[in-house]
Write an enzyme that holds these catalytic residues in place. Structure first.
Site, mmCIF file in Angstrom:
data_model
loop_
_atom_site.group_PDB
_atom_site.id
_atom_site.type_symbol
_atom_site.label_atom_id
_atom_site.label_comp_id
_atom_site.label_asym_id
_atom_site.label_seq_id
_atom_site.Cartn_x
_atom_site.Cartn_y
_atom_site.Cartn_z
ATOM 1 C CE1 TYR A 116 77.369 16.418 3.746
ATOM 2 C CE2 TYR A 116 79.131 14.905 3.122
ATOM 3 C CZ TYR A 116 78.268 15.606 2.812
ATOM 4 O OH TYR A 116 77.711 15.729 1.382
ATOM 5 N N PRO A 129 68.881 19.164 2.872
ATOM 6 C CG PRO A 129 69.703 18.567 0.864
ATOM 7 C CD PRO A 129 69.665 18.163 2.310
ATOM 8 C CB SER A 472 77.434 12.230 -9.179
ATOM 9 O OG SER A 472 77.899 11.002 -8.510
#
Length: 643
Positions: A116, A129, A472
């Site tokens: 990021y 998103p 996840s």
């Protein structure tokens, strides 16, 4: 940036929904906390460092369907040398194990930066998103503002659960999941830098924010949400404030917010210029410190004829400079978007959290509105004939825009409009069947849908494509994601068999079940932290931190091709008919997000117009055909078994 490094970074930009829910035998649920969240967090295990040999063997299996035999032999030799006793692989493995001993999560800090904050492409399309709520129908301005007020109060109701630490603890099967991301999504903002961004969690400070920022016609207004007595505003009070915002911003102003859509280095430099003015600095800080951001938009610009697609594009990029991209602040983690005619959703900056906390926030808001939880308080106030509370009117956030910033805005418009023109999406509701049918065949719904996506790609391109699905790893403290590599030898064999006119029904069903089982097993490994991609990334970053040369393994054709994810996918389960949408990971790829429901599946697909090889409408047709073919062979096989 090298291609392989870029793709590793891009893999962090997807949500971690898949693998989180229904990708293995365990299923997601929420339970009321039986212990304090602090105790729960402290009891979570640490992310493991997988055995080097296991990762490399698994890696070779994922590479094989994507390279030629000669290329695979070369990859095997490189892997063998990498793993040799005393070799570079073992040296890096030891460094990674040492890091794991000294940290709560050996990946988390690296991941925030690599995926990021170091990522310099725009967050719009490439990272953030969109999440589309169930579509509404607003006939008047008051309808729009009333719904916006309900969204705001519903979000604040969820915030109270977070503040009181009464939010239910997520679990997957018997595993309790890390909850730290929930407390990072409100009051949070990404801060642009010239070479690396940073992130500030105002909601976790000693002086948490009490206001939101509402945008209309590119004007920004700060609205205190807790009144003078510290009590949260009611729906009617929020509605009153929103009406005031609209009345005072009837004409568009300079779209300062469009600067947040730029390349991060470009925005970082413009940000430094913008903040030199004291008025600008104060306004920016009010935006950054806000609990969340709300955008009140006008009617859809350049409608596609598909309301779902129109809403998706509104959430992803706001339809560019001619639409509402200037009516945003894309660095804010949560931005609710309320369109004039009923397109409703949010866009979120991905750094602090994966999808599940965002989805739960959305589900809470939708349920809050649908059950009328807000009406009781307003009705009680009316019955008691309580006097109207005096509210400070919304504070307009002002900007001084000189010629240099005006030029930055014009440059941002051009850059964004090029990206908006390039992205094309096709969002649709597939009604042929849903998870009920898939489960009746004793198959994993997620793995089944993943194989349908593989088949659709093979149907179009006559070759397999590297395929990313996020899993996840929140069963571990501060866990984020691992990659499920859905393209496998089993999935390729399945696609070939399905498209072979000479193959029997039994052969097709057998290949489908083998492919589904193979995916299910990989997904299970991924959610337990035993995938390929995060371990390899950790080894690579160990080499970089130690000042060593990047190993040949990461420059090999096998690594580059298997990391060039032409299919970027996520499962987004929601209680309502919502869906998520995002752009492809690579220029010649597809984005495909889906919300599986008992009798249907909601899909959001995307591609780039600049690629002559890809088209989202073509992909939709291939995907629907693949789903029905898979459905039909299972039915025929079942009928045959009964005869």
């Amino acid at each position: 940036m090298a291609l392989s490094a870029s793709l590793l970074i891009r893999q962090g930009l997807r949500n971690g929904w898949s693998g989180y829910i229904r990708t293995c035998a365990s299923s997601f649920a929420m339970v009321a906390p039986s212990r304090s969240l602090h105790d729960h967090q402290g009891s979570l295990p640490r992310l493991p460092v997988p055995p080097l040999e296991d990762t490399l063997n698994k890696y070779l299996k994922t590479v094989k369907p994507l390279v030629t035999e000669e290329e695979f032999q070369l990859t095997e030799e490189i892997v063998k040398k990498f793993a040799a006793p005393g070799g570079i692989g073992q040296q890096l493995q030891e460094k990674l194990q040492q890091r794991a001993k000294k940290t709560d999560n050996w990946l988390s800090e690296w991941w925030i930066n690599a995926a990021y904050l170091d990522y310099r492409w725009p967050v719009v399309v490439w990272s953030s998103p969109g999440l589309v709520f169930p579509l509404q129908e607003f006939k008047t301005l008051d309808d729009q503002l009333s719904y916006a007020a309900k969204v705001i109060v519903g979000a604040l109701d969820y915030k109270k659960m977070l503040d009181d630490k009464t939010v239910p603890i997520d679990h997957m099967g018997k595993d309790l999941l890390d909850m730290s991301q929930y407390f990072k999504m409100l009051g949070t903002c990404r801060i642009p830098g010239v070479t690396r961004d940073s992130i500030v969690y105002h909601g976790q400070s000693d002086n948490p924010p009490k206001h939101i920022v509402v945008a209309h016609n590119n004007h920004y207004f700060k609205i205190d949400m807790y009144g003078k007595e510290g009590k949260p505003l009611t729906i009617n009070q929020v509605l009153h404030q929103l009406r005031n915002v609209v009345e005072r911003s009837t004409h568009p102003t300079n779209p300062v917010g469009i600067l947040t859509t730029q390349n991060r280095n470009v925005w970082g430099k413009a940000y430094k210029k913008l903040r030199k003015d004291k008025l600008n600095k104060a306004s920016i800080e009010d935006i950054q410190r806000s609990i969340f951001f709300v955008a009140l938009d006008g009617p859809i610009v350049n409608p596609t004829g598909n309301e779902m697609t129109d809403a998706a594009l509104l959430c992803v990029h706001g339809n560019g400079s001619q639409g509402y991209a200037g009516n945003r602040w894309y660095d804010k983690t949560i931005q609710f978007i309320i369109g004039k005619k009923g397109a409703v959703g949010l866009t979120y900056e991905h750094t602090p959290a994966e999808g599940p906390p965002i989805a739960n926030l959305m589900d809470h808001i939708v349920n809050f509105i649908n059950t009328g939880n807000f009406q009781k308080e307003d009705r009680t106030m009316k019955e008691r004939k309580l006097p109207a509370v005096e509210l400070d009117r919304p504070k307009r956030l002002m900007f001084n825009i000189g010629d240099d910033i005006k030029q930055e805005i014009e440059d941002a418009k051009c850059a964004l409009d090029s990206l908006v023109e390039d992205l094309e999406m096709t969002c649709f509701l597939f009604t042929g069947f849903g998870t009920s049918f898939i489960k009746s065949q004793r198959l994993s719904p997620d793995s089944f849908l993943q194989m349908a996506i593989q088949l659709a790609f093979y149907r179009i391109h006559k070759e397999p494509g590297a395929h990313y699905e996020s899993a996840s790893t929140r069963k571990y403290l501060y866990g984020r994601t691992e990659t499920i590599r859905s393209c496998s030898t089993e999935s390729v064999e399945f696609a070939k068999t399905m498209l072979d006119e000479n193959a029997s029904i039994d052969e097709k069903v057998s290949s489908l079940r083998k492919a589904v089982e193979g995916h299910k097993n990989y997904a299970k490994d991924a959610v337990h932290g035993y995938g390929v991609d995060r371990h390899l990334l950790g080894l690579k970053l160990c080499a970089i931190e130690a000042g060593m040369d990047v190993p040949t393994l990461f420059m090999d054709v096998g690594y580059i091709r298997s990391s060039h994810m032409r299919l970027s996918t996520s499962q987004v389960p929601a209680r309502c008919e919502a869906f998520m949408c995002f752009g492809p990971l690579v220029p010649d790829g597809y984005g495909c997000c889906y919300n599986p429901r008992p009798d249907s599946v909601v899909f959001g697909t995307s591609a780039f117009n600049s690629s002559p090889e890809t088209d989202s409408a073509t992909f939709r047709a291939a995907l629907e055909e693949s789903l029905m073919d898979m459905h039909d062979i299972l039915l025929k096989s079942g009928l045959k078994a009964k005869l």
